[in-house]
Design an enzyme around this catalytic site. Structure first.
Site, short mmCIF file in Angstrom:
data_model
loop_
_atom_site.label_atom_id
_atom_site.label_comp_id
_atom_site.label_asym_id
_atom_site.label_seq_id
_atom_site.Cartn_x
_atom_site.Cartn_y
_atom_site.Cartn_z
N ASN A 154 -9.29 -8.76 2.15
CA ASN A 154 -9.79 -7.72 0.99
C ASN A 154 -9.74 -6.45 1.36
O ASN A 154 -9.56 -5.73 0.41
CB ASN A 154 -10.96 -8.46 0.26
CG ASN A 154 -12.24 -8.32 1.38
OD1 ASN A 154 -11.96 -8.08 2.50
ND2 ASN A 154 -13.41 -8.27 0.72
N GLU A 251 -19.61 -10.44 9.88
CA GLU A 251 -19.92 -9.95 8.48
C GLU A 251 -19.47 -11.23 7.57
O GLU A 251 -18.38 -11.34 7.65
CB GLU A 251 -19.03 -8.77 8.38
CG GLU A 251 -19.61 -7.69 8.98
CD GLU A 251 -21.03 -7.06 9.05
OE1 GLU A 251 -21.57 -7.18 7.68
OE2 GLU A 251 -21.43 -6.61 9.54
N CYS A 285 -16.85 -8.08 -0.63
CA CYS A 285 -17.81 -8.82 -0.17
C CYS A 285 -19.39 -8.20 -0.85
O CYS A 285 -20.26 -8.82 -0.89
CB CYS A 285 -18.24 -8.60 1.33
SG CYS A 285 -17.81 -6.92 1.88
N GLU A 465 -21.77 -3.01 11.25
CA GLU A 465 -20.43 -2.03 11.50
C GLU A 465 -20.85 -0.82 10.88
O GLU A 465 -21.95 -0.62 10.22
CB GLU A 465 -19.21 -2.92 10.48
CG GLU A 465 -19.19 -4.20 11.23
CD GLU A 465 -17.84 -4.65 11.00
OE1 GLU A 465 -17.41 -4.62 9.97
OE2 GLU A 465 -17.09 -5.22 12.03
P1 NAD Z 1 -11.96 -16.44 5.79
O1 NAD Z 1 -13.38 -16.97 6.16
O2 NAD Z 1 -11.17 -17.53 5.05
O3 NAD Z 1 -10.90 -15.71 6.71
C1 NAD Z 1 -11.24 -14.95 7.44
C2 NAD Z 1 -10.57 -14.73 8.77
O4 NAD Z 1 -10.71 -15.98 9.62
C3 NAD Z 1 -8.96 -14.69 8.57
O5 NAD Z 1 -8.19 -13.98 9.26
C4 NAD Z 1 -8.66 -16.30 8.99
O6 NAD Z 1 -7.56 -16.31 9.21
C5 NAD Z 1 -9.60 -16.65 9.92
N1 NAD Z 1 -9.91 -17.83 10.38
C6 NAD Z 1 -9.92 -18.85 9.42
N2 NAD Z 1 -10.25 -20.06 9.82
C7 NAD Z 1 -10.65 -19.64 11.17
C8 NAD Z 1 -10.94 -20.37 12.23
N3 NAD Z 1 -11.20 -21.73 12.40
N4 NAD Z 1 -11.43 -19.77 13.61
C9 NAD Z 1 -11.00 -18.50 13.63
N5 NAD Z 1 -10.58 -17.75 12.51
C10 NAD Z 1 -10.40 -18.32 11.56
O7 NAD Z 1 -12.28 -15.24 4.42
P2 NAD Z 1 -11.29 -14.69 3.78
O8 NAD Z 1 -10.94 -15.53 2.43
O9 NAD Z 1 -10.22 -13.92 4.58
O10 NAD Z 1 -12.06 -13.33 2.98
C11 NAD Z 1 -13.01 -13.65 1.88
C12 NAD Z 1 -14.60 -13.56 2.57
O11 NAD Z 1 -14.81 -12.59 3.52
C13 NAD Z 1 -15.67 -13.50 1.71
O12 NAD Z 1 -16.58 -14.60 1.98
C14 NAD Z 1 -16.13 -12.19 1.73
O13 NAD Z 1 -17.54 -12.00 1.27
C15 NAD Z 1 -16.05 -11.83 3.18
N6 NAD Z 1 -16.00 -10.65 3.60
C16 NAD Z 1 -17.32 -10.01 4.10
C17 NAD Z 1 -17.37 -8.81 4.59
C18 NAD Z 1 -18.43 -7.95 4.92
O14 NAD Z 1 -18.56 -6.87 5.67
N7 NAD Z 1 -19.76 -8.77 4.93
C19 NAD Z 1 -16.22 -7.85 4.24
C20 NAD Z 1 -15.07 -8.37 3.50
C21 NAD Z 1 -15.05 -9.69 3.24
#
Ligand code: NAD
Length: 497
Positions: A154, A251, A285, A465
């Site tokens: 995102n 995060e 997020c 962060e």
């Molecule tokens: P996601 O958890 O599906 O994926 C995040 C990353 O993890 C991707 O690069 C993905 O390929 C990787 N991944 C997936 N499975 C994995 C595994 N088993 N082991 C290691 N890596 C793995 O999240 P998303 O759909 O890409 O992003 C949306 C989410 O991110 C939302 O929940 C949002 O709130 C959160 N987010 C949080 C922040 C913050 O700073 N708190 C910022 C942006 C997004």
């Protein structure tokens, strides 16, 4: 539109194909006929090669004086400024959000570059007097080695920048795994570092999904894992990192509330709630997903918000006239459609939106209407779970106490906001809202890079962060004692009564 390209992994300064030869397509979520390129769907073989390269590069990079590391970051920041417009277009094409937002995403990475480049001449430690005479003492930050970075789709450039830059300025090297939906922006960002003279192997990119993420976390030479993504994936990351006793920064998700008291400036609330809930199509997020409004104003707000939400122009983010782009992929779109049904079944009342948009060209993308529910109760699933889409739930309350209780009654704790003209109420909210970020008279989005960013409960694991606090994720403190008395001096013994 540029022609689709074949992208490779960056390992030891070379662009190399993944060992398994597999690739995935990167398509525009606003129009899936638009193929941006193919990216590696790598596996543990590529992870091993990248970690080896990062480990070798670490020997030289950690000894390069930090101000010199900073000079490379300054040069890269200038390149990023020059390339901002092209990169914003690339990002809108792969991620979907409108151009003014992708320009903002890149600006955040530029801000972080200049901020962390400057840290090259600070990286402050402490000096403190000794309890013994003729003895000097101080603490300094030390790098840890190879850092494994895993990022979501995102904020495809800002989030990689929040991780790569603090890791580098301290003297660590990096292997980054970008999100499979938006890898190009990580490539664009890293290209600036490479063009600015970053030595080979200091930053490596291995593209792919969990098949890259898991071996990266498990590799014994990876000392730090910094992860941003969903709470569900974060739990798996924690398991793997815990088994290897890695340092881990998480995060994760949010369910961010905006409290509106009866004395609030409702014009301001309408502007703030629209931006907070529907900016980035709700895929932040920090998105405002709950409007906790005093019963005296909740009805009027629902009407005014619905009227304005219906005027938002939804479409391809590359067209400057559009206010809101698509969702990132079919899975996210389906998730939103499901949640709208859940809200209806739970008895919440839809005041606008609620459907997929598929007329004409929109049918080639993943578009959803801005959607608002009223009469939402705090325990409903749409009031508790992260939807990550353009859905706002209005929860009526009777008092500030109730508002704070409802705001805190979710498994997340990233960001919150309160709209009021009462300074006493604002200060109570700042104290009692259990989130990492609190806004007063502003929506739940809009963090700046030089204050700590992160959240409580299911949002994070205590790290931050942004700010100089992020340096703690990527460094180890070392305390140094220099005794120049010429004799043995025993702390706690020789100078005790
Ligand atoms: P996601 O958890 O599906 O994926 C995040 C990353 O993890 C991707 O690069 C993905 O390929 C990787 N991944 C997936 N499975 C994995 C595994 N088993 N082991 C290691 N890596 C793995 O999240 P998303 O759909 O890409 O992003 C949306 C989410 O991110 C939302 O929940 C949002 O709130 C959160 N987010 C949080 C922040 C913050 O700073 N708190 C910022 C942006 C997004």
């Amino acid at each position: 539109m540029s022609e689709p390209k074949i992208y490779q992994n960056l390992i030891d300064g070379q662009w190399v194909a993944p060992a398994n030869g597999r690739t995935t397509e990167n398509r525009n979520p606003a129009d899936t006929r638009d193929l941006i390129g193919s990216f590696p769907d790598s596996d543990e073989h590529d992870v091993r090669a990248a970690v080896d390269a990062a480990q070798r590069a670490y020997a030289g990079w950690r000894l390069l004086p930090a101000p010199k590391r900073g000079e490379i970051l300054f040069k890269a920041a200038q390149l990023l400024v020059e390339r901002k417009e092209q990169f914003a277009r690339d990002m809108t094409r792969e991620m979907g959000k409108v151009l003014k937002e992708t320009r903002g995403d890149i600006q955040e990475a530029i801000d972080m570059m200049f901020f962390m480049a400057g840290e090259g001449r600070r990286l402050h430690g402490q000096t403190t007097p000794s309890e013994l005479p003729n003895k000097f003492q101080m603490s300094v930050r030390q790098p840890l080695g190879v850092c494994g970075l895993i990022t979501p789709w995102n904020f495809p450039m800002a989030i990689p920048s929040w991780k790569i830059l603090p890791a580098l300025i301290i003297g660590n090297t990096v292997v980054i795994k970008p999100a499979p939906d938006t890898p190009l922006s990580t490539y664009n960002f890293v290209q600036c570092l490479v063009d600015a003279g970053l030595p080979a192997g200091v930053v490596n990119i291995v593209a792919g999904g969990a098949g890259v993420g898991e071996p990266l976390i498990q590799h014994p030479d990876v000392k730090v894992i910094s992860f941003t993504g969903s709470t569900r994936t974060g739990a798996r990351v924690t398991e793997l990192a815990g088994a290897g006793m890695k340092r881990l920064s998480l995060e994760m998700g949010g369910k961010n509330p905006m409290i509106v008291l009866a004395d609030a400036d409702l014009d301001l609330v309408v502007e703030g709630a629209l931006w907070g809930a529907f900016g980035t199509s709700g895929q932040r997020c920090t998105a405002t997903s709950r409007l906790i409004a005093h019963r005296a104003v909740a009805g009027e707000l629902a009407e005014r918000l619905a009227e304005r939400a219906e005027q938002l122009v939804v479409g391809n983010g590359l067209d400057e006239k559009n206010d809101m782009g698509p969702q990132i992929n079919q899975m996210q779109l389906d998730k939103i459609i499901d949640y709208v049904q859940v809200g209806r079944n739970e008895g919440a009342r839809l005041v606008c939106g609620g459907s997929r948009l598929s007329a004409g060209d929109l049918g080639h993308g993943y578009f959803h209407q801005p959607t608002i529910f009223i009469d939402v109760r705090r325990g409903m699933r749409i009031a508790q779970e992260e939807i990550f889409g353009p859905v706002l739930s209005i929860i009526p309350i009777e008092s500030l106490d109730e508002a704070i209780e409802v705001a805190n009654d979710v498994p997340y704790g990233l960001s919150s906001a309160i709209y009021t003209r009462d300074v006493n109420a604002a200060f109570r909210a700042m104290r009692d809202l259990y989130t990492g970020i609190v806004y007063v008279n502003a929506p739940t989005i809009g963090a700046e890079i030089h204050l700590p960013f992160g959240g409580t409960k299911g949002t994070g694991n205590g790290h931050r962060e942004g700010g100089t606090q992020v340096l703690d994720v990527f460094s180890e403190w070392k305390s140094l004692y220099i005794d120049y008395s010429g004799g043995l001096q025993r702390a706690q013994i020789d100078n005790a009564e």
